[in-house]
Design an enzyme around this catalytic site. Structure first.
Site, short mmCIF file in Angstrom:
data_model
loop_
_atom_site.label_atom_id
_atom_site.label_comp_id
_atom_site.label_asym_id
_atom_site.label_seq_id
_atom_site.Cartn_x
_atom_site.Cartn_y
_atom_site.Cartn_z
N ARG A 107 0.72 -1.28 0.03
CA ARG A 107 0.02 0.07 0.02
C ARG A 107 0.95 1.27 0.16
O ARG A 107 1.83 1.28 1.02
CB ARG A 107 -0.97 0.04 1.26
CG ARG A 107 -2.22 0.43 1.26
CD ARG A 107 -3.08 0.06 2.39
NE ARG A 107 -2.54 0.75 3.50
CZ ARG A 107 -3.23 1.15 4.62
NH1 ARG A 107 -4.53 0.68 4.78
NH2 ARG A 107 -2.65 1.35 5.77
N THR A 126 -0.52 7.65 -1.17
CA THR A 126 -1.92 7.65 -1.77
C THR A 126 -2.71 6.40 -1.25
O THR A 126 -3.99 6.47 -1.40
CB THR A 126 -1.67 7.37 -3.35
OG1 THR A 126 -1.28 5.84 -3.45
CG2 THR A 126 -0.80 8.26 -4.03
N ASP A 156 0.78 -2.70 12.36
CA ASP A 156 1.02 -3.17 11.04
C ASP A 156 1.54 -4.62 11.00
O ASP A 156 2.37 -4.97 11.57
CB ASP A 156 2.22 -2.46 10.50
CG ASP A 156 2.60 -2.44 8.98
OD1 ASP A 156 2.74 -3.71 8.77
OD2 ASP A 156 2.59 -1.68 8.13
N ASP A 202 5.09 -5.76 9.54
CA ASP A 202 5.98 -5.29 10.23
C ASP A 202 5.93 -6.25 11.83
O ASP A 202 7.25 -6.50 12.31
CB ASP A 202 5.94 -3.74 10.80
CG ASP A 202 6.41 -2.91 9.96
OD1 ASP A 202 7.18 -3.47 8.76
OD2 ASP A 202 5.94 -1.89 9.80
C1 PRP Z 1 -0.94 -4.32 4.92
C2 PRP Z 1 -1.97 -5.94 4.83
C3 PRP Z 1 -2.94 -5.81 3.65
C4 PRP Z 1 -3.17 -4.20 3.22
C5 PRP Z 1 -4.48 -3.84 3.63
O1 PRP Z 1 -0.17 -4.71 3.75
O2 PRP Z 1 -1.26 -6.87 4.92
O3 PRP Z 1 -2.39 -6.27 2.41
O4 PRP Z 1 -2.15 -3.58 4.11
O5 PRP Z 1 -4.83 -2.38 3.43
P1 PRP Z 1 -5.82 -2.04 2.30
O6 PRP Z 1 -6.98 -2.92 2.62
O7 PRP Z 1 -5.95 -0.48 2.92
O8 PRP Z 1 -5.29 -2.00 1.17
P2 PRP Z 1 1.27 -3.39 3.50
O9 PRP Z 1 0.63 -2.63 2.27
O10 PRP Z 1 1.38 -2.91 4.78
O11 PRP Z 1 2.15 -4.44 3.03
P3 PRP Z 1 3.18 -5.60 3.71
O12 PRP Z 1 2.14 -6.86 3.80
O13 PRP Z 1 4.10 -5.98 2.71
O14 PRP Z 1 3.68 -5.16 4.79
N1 URA Z 2 -2.59 -2.91 7.15
C1 URA Z 2 -1.79 -3.25 8.38
O1 URA Z 2 -1.04 -3.96 8.51
N2 URA Z 2 -2.71 -2.72 9.30
C2 URA Z 2 -3.76 -1.99 9.46
O2 URA Z 2 -4.26 -1.57 10.57
C3 URA Z 2 -4.01 -1.44 7.94
C4 URA Z 2 -3.37 -1.91 6.95
#
Ligand code: PRP
Ligand code: URA
Length: 210
Positions: A105, A109, A201, A204
């Site tokens: 994400r 944006t 997160d 993380d």
């Molecule tokens: C997180 C999560 C989802 C997304 C959800 O991933 O694991 O994929 O955010 O958010 P959304 O519904 O608003 O799209 P992230 O983009 O943080 O990537 P990562 O898993 O690589 O940390």
């Molecule tokens: N992605 C995450 O990992 N946590 C949140 O709360 C939202 C998006």
């Protein structure tokens, strides 16, 4: 229209409470995500069809009994955080094929950015469990379903540990044929589109990258 099913099994709810706790370490977090995913996989596979088969038991009796009807399954984690749920699913359906969709994400944006996709050759013929711990704005899930539908997939179920109503509504509007299975529906998104109360997160916390 998509169904939204909340798994309220006491074990799932108990483990989710520990997962949310800010004192939970990455090691514990990973273990809990696997345990919760195992329980969610057990619940989400309840509707697999059975067929009659004939077997001869160790007592020499030939009987008609039931086995899952040759259904091909696929597990599709959305990278990165979805990786944390793979082992839990494989605990329940060890012969499923695993495909990967890489999305992150954009922090400005909040739009999903696709960076990777590797799917089983026969993915369109499989029932797919699309897994990601968090369904926030819904953008990532919608983009991942788009990728799968472009590859011809028709039977897709989304499994998320925590979702929020606004994200669910967005996914339902974009992909009304996809059912959504969750362990909890939280209250709202904050100004940075993080789920409140949530768990932070997920990527993380799983991988210790903060
Ligand atoms: C997180 C999560 C989802 C997304 C959800 O991933 O694991 O994929 O955010 O958010 P959304 O519904 O608003 O799209 P992230 O983009 O943080 O990537 P990562 O898993 O690589 O940390
Ligand atoms: N992605 C995450 O990992 N946590 C949140 O709360 C939202 C998006």
């Amino acid at each position: 229209m998509s169904n939204v099913i909340v798994f309220d099994h006491p074990l799932i709810q108990h483990k989710l409470s520990i997962l949310r706790d800010k004192e939970t370490t990455s090691k514990e977090f990973r273990e809990l995500v696997t345990e919760i995913s195992t329980l969610m996989a057990y619940e989400v596979t309840r509707d697999l069809e059975l067929e009659d088969v004939e077997i001869t038991t160790a007592m020499g009796e030939t009987i008609t009994t039931k086995k899952i009807s040759g259904k091909k399954l696929g597990i599709i984690p959305i990278l990165r955080a979805g990786l944390g749920m793979v082992d839990g699913f494989l605990n329940i359906v060890p012969n499923a094929k695993v495909g990967h969709i890489g999305l992150y994400r954009d922090p400005e944006t909040l739009e999903p950015v696709e960076y990777y996709s590797k799917l089983p050759k026969d993915v369109k013929d499989r029932t797919l469990y699309l897994i990601d711990p968090m369904l926030a704005t819904g953008g990532s899930l919608i983009a991942a379903i788009d990728v799968l539908k472009k590859a011809g997939c028709k039977n897709i179920k989304s499994v998320n540990i925590i979702a929020v109503p606004e994200g669910i509504e967005k996914v339902k509007a974009a992909h009304p044929d996809v059912d959504i299975y969750v362990a909890a529906v939280d209250d709202h998104l904050n100004d940075h589109a993080y789920i409140i109360p949530g768990l932070g997160d997920a990527g993380d916390r799983l991988f210790g990258t903060k």
